[in-house]
Design a protein around this motif. Sequence first.
Motif, PDB file in Angstrom:
ATOM      1  N   ARG A   1       0.839  -1.201   0.000  1.00  0.00           N
ATOM      2  CA  ARG A   1       0.000   0.000   0.000  1.00  0.00           C
ATOM      3  C   ARG A   1       0.873   1.250   0.000  1.00  0.00           C
ATOM      4  O   ARG A   1       0.594   2.228  -0.695  1.00  0.00           O
ATOM      5  CB  ARG A   1      -0.905  -0.029   1.230  1.00  0.00           C
ATOM      6  CG  ARG A   1      -1.805   1.173   1.409  1.00  0.00           C
ATOM      7  CD  ARG A   1      -2.715   0.973   2.611  1.00  0.00           C
ATOM      8  NE  ARG A   1      -3.632  -0.118   2.384  1.00  0.00           N
ATOM      9  CZ  ARG A   1      -4.833   0.011   1.800  1.00  0.00           C
ATOM     10  NH1 ARG A   1      -5.248   1.199   1.404  1.00  0.00           N
ATOM     11  NH2 ARG A   1      -5.609  -1.032   1.630  1.00  0.00           N
ATOM     12  N   ASN A   2       1.933   1.226   0.803  1.00  0.00           N
ATOM     13  CA  ASN A   2       2.947   2.280   0.806  1.00  0.00           C
ATOM     14  C   ASN A   2       4.305   1.606   0.946  1.00  0.00           C
ATOM     15  O   ASN A   2       4.530   0.852   1.903  1.00  0.00           O
ATOM     16  CB  ASN A   2       2.729   3.254   1.974  1.00  0.00           C
ATOM     17  CG  ASN A   2       1.449   4.051   1.835  1.00  0.00           C
ATOM     18  OD1 ASN A   2       1.316   4.877   0.941  1.00  0.00           O
ATOM     19  ND2 ASN A   2       0.489   3.796   2.716  1.00  0.00           N
TER      20      ASN A   2
ATOM     21  N   GLY B   1       6.680   1.139   5.612  1.00  0.00           N
ATOM     22  CA  GLY B   1       5.574   1.727   4.879  1.00  0.00           C
ATOM     23  C   GLY B   1       4.348   1.937   5.756  1.00  0.00           C
ATOM     24  O   GLY B   1       3.973   1.064   6.540  1.00  0.00           O
TER      25      GLY B   1
END
Length: 382
Positions: free
Chosen positions: A328-329, A349
Amino acid sequence: MAGKSIKSDNRGSSLFGFNVSGKTREYHTYESAKTALPPGIEATGGLTTSITDGSKNYKVHTFLATGVFEVTSTGPLSSEIEYLVVAGGGSGGQNLSGGGGAGGLRTNLSGHPLAADPYTVGIGTYQVTVGAGGASVTAHNNKGNPGNDSEFYPPAASYPNAAFIRAVKGGGGSGGPGGATHVSNAAGGSGGGAPGYGYPPGVGGAGNTTDPNHPKIQGYPGGNNVGNPTSAGYGNNYIGGGGGGAAGAGLRGDAGNEGGDGSTTGNGGAGVQVNIDGNNYYYAGGGGAGAYTSTDSGRHAGDGGIGGGGGGASNDTNTKGIGGGSARNSGGDGTPSPTSGNGQGGTGGENTGGGGGGCGHDANPDSGAGGKGIVIIRYQVP
């Protein structure tokens, strides 16, 4: 055929009514005979989206922060939910340090290798706790901070309980030279890595904290750096052990009696792919270990594990650890000392549960903070 299937002269209304010669004749076509799916769960909370997975439609609730999941009704379609619960990752240690361990990962997504039992909900409020990542450390030689647990449960349940889903916080990475008090051996969802300049026993933190109601593995140990069992262990590049991930252990450091350095030494353990929301994201990658500049051609810091692990820092511009992607990140890259002046480890992340990266050999660098966790819930809708 797809036309008339039932014909009657009974008076009164039913599915379809047509007046023919003063009588009501009932016609059922193929299209009208399709029965609508019964209602299922209705709920609020988090960020909501709708997806189709195979032949089924789902409503998805994504919690990026702590909140509540409020079930307002249930129905005959299904009262079962599927979940992903990821804890906050641990931060990396300071000075030739180990990478932070990823947060524990729990899921019951149907067909997933780590799937737990089905989970049935009733009308009421469910607590959702999203664990923060461990804060970075700056004090010389200190071990990293653990993350925080993520949880999903009804208020009446207490831990341990089959209805109480807890993903355990990731362990912090070990600190560098400074004695055994700086070595992180605490168990976590995934364990933090051993230091690059080790003190006996030079073993990474344990992973997979046990839960009697949820026996699936939630994480793996941090990487070792054993060296000489009776003295400080280190190799030419002083690379620590990588933090453990949800899919595998952190990789070992470069202690001489373990075969020295290699291209993957000090890397964080890999995270796990869980496609619960229509995205093929990986979660809970371990943080990469920090390293020292030397003349050895193989010098490098550890890379973060796939799934948001932060990269380790080194003292050489060209040898920083790279943050783990496909999340997601993505995890942050380590920052080498010649560029920044303090060799910071990469952060895990956000909302991946990734571990933070360890530091290089500097006086006061910041280790990488652990990534915040996440909770995702979905259920079938008509």
